[in-house]
Design a protein around this motif. Sequence first.
Motif, PDB file in Angstrom:
ATOM      1  N   GLU A  28       0.834  -1.210   0.000  1.00 50.65           N
ATOM      2  CA  GLU A  28       0.000   0.000   0.000  1.00 50.65           C
ATOM      3  C   GLU A  28       0.864   1.254   0.000  1.00 50.65           C
ATOM      4  O   GLU A  28       0.571   2.225  -0.709  1.00 50.65           O
ATOM      5  CB  GLU A  28      -0.923  -0.017   1.220  1.00 50.65           C
ATOM      6  N   LEU A  31       2.296   1.546  -3.547  1.00 52.92           N
ATOM      7  CA  LEU A  31       1.308   1.878  -4.571  1.00 52.92           C
ATOM      8  C   LEU A  31       0.908   3.348  -4.516  1.00 52.92           C
ATOM      9  O   LEU A  31       0.519   3.929  -5.539  1.00 52.92           O
ATOM     10  CB  LEU A  31       0.066   0.992  -4.406  1.00 52.92           C
ATOM     11  N   CYS A  37       3.155   0.453 -10.850  1.00 52.51           N
ATOM     12  CA  CYS A  37       2.593  -0.684 -10.126  1.00 52.51           C
ATOM     13  C   CYS A  37       1.074  -0.565 -10.005  1.00 52.51           C
ATOM     14  O   CYS A  37       0.358  -1.575 -10.008  1.00 52.51           O
ATOM     15  CB  CYS A  37       3.231  -0.800  -8.740  1.00 52.51           C
ATOM     16  N   ARG A  38       0.566   0.668  -9.889  1.00 51.85           N
ATOM     17  CA  ARG A  38      -0.889   0.842  -9.856  1.00 51.85           C
ATOM     18  C   ARG A  38      -1.508   0.395 -11.170  1.00 51.85           C
ATOM     19  O   ARG A  38      -2.592  -0.177 -11.215  1.00 51.85           O
ATOM     20  CB  ARG A  38      -1.249   2.302  -9.560  1.00 51.85           C
ATOM     21  N   SER A  42      -4.136  -2.820 -11.518  1.00 50.23           N
ATOM     22  CA  SER A  42      -5.494  -2.548 -12.007  1.00 50.23           C
ATOM     23  C   SER A  42      -6.029  -3.688 -12.862  1.00 50.23           C
ATOM     24  O   SER A  42      -7.234  -3.891 -12.960  1.00 50.23           O
ATOM     25  CB  SER A  42      -5.513  -1.241 -12.803  1.00 50.23           C
TER      26      SER A  42
END
Length: 273
Positions: A28, A31, A37-38, A42
């Motif tokens: 978290e 990100l 990485c997001r 997704s």
Amino acid sequence: MNVWHLDPEAIRRYARGVAPPELAASAEAHLMKCAACRGVISSYVDARRAETIWHEVADRVDAPRRSGPERMLARLGVGEATARLVAATPTLRGPWLLAVAGVLAFAVWAAQVDERFLRMFLVVAPLGPLAGVAVAFAGGLDPTREIGLAAPYSGLRLLLIRTAAVLAVTAPIVAAAGLALPGSHWPAVAWLLPTAGLTCAALALTARMTPVVAVGVVATAWVLVTVPAAIAGHLDLAFGIGAQVCWLAVAVGGGVWLAVTRHTVTIKLGRSA
């Protein structure tokens, strides 16, 4: 400088919610700062489900929190909009109810000290519910007045809903005070029909004036008639058997007149201030 990214296995475990707490916390934090990485994660997320969850969260945040009276009314089968209008009635709030209870407690205490004050309790008892009806429609005290007038209810329905709510709360307080009076329990119930008659008379007058003014007229007439009678010891004029029959007739007559003039009541409520 080397840029660190989440490995595919960590992304997969995090997206499925099976990552251990330390990995989830690290993912978290990463990100929040890493667009790459997001973008990868997704592809593991069901967009439709995410959108549904987001709308549910937004609705829960934006929706006003229901008060205790609203929840209680909802359990009794009252609609959400009606419950909110009833719960916002100024005379259903703690300070007002405590004030009514305080006045009645003082009257009971005075009657315990000197039974001559029992007469004054009977004079005061109907005024508590009656005043509650007036305050329920006082423009400066009702935070939902504009909402109530704009609600898809007729003026008569709004008038009856709030009046019933006020009576349902204040009448038991008066009854409890009456049971604490010395002597017979006749005074504990003698005020009921006068209260019903006075309330219906005030509601009937809303065809010609605002609820606050109508209650003021009826309450003033009640005080002017009953106070001298109480001082002289002639309580039968207002509370005797014959008077009780008359109060019942006034209550029925006021209800009939209110039904006949219901359209005028809607207009007057819309203009009330």
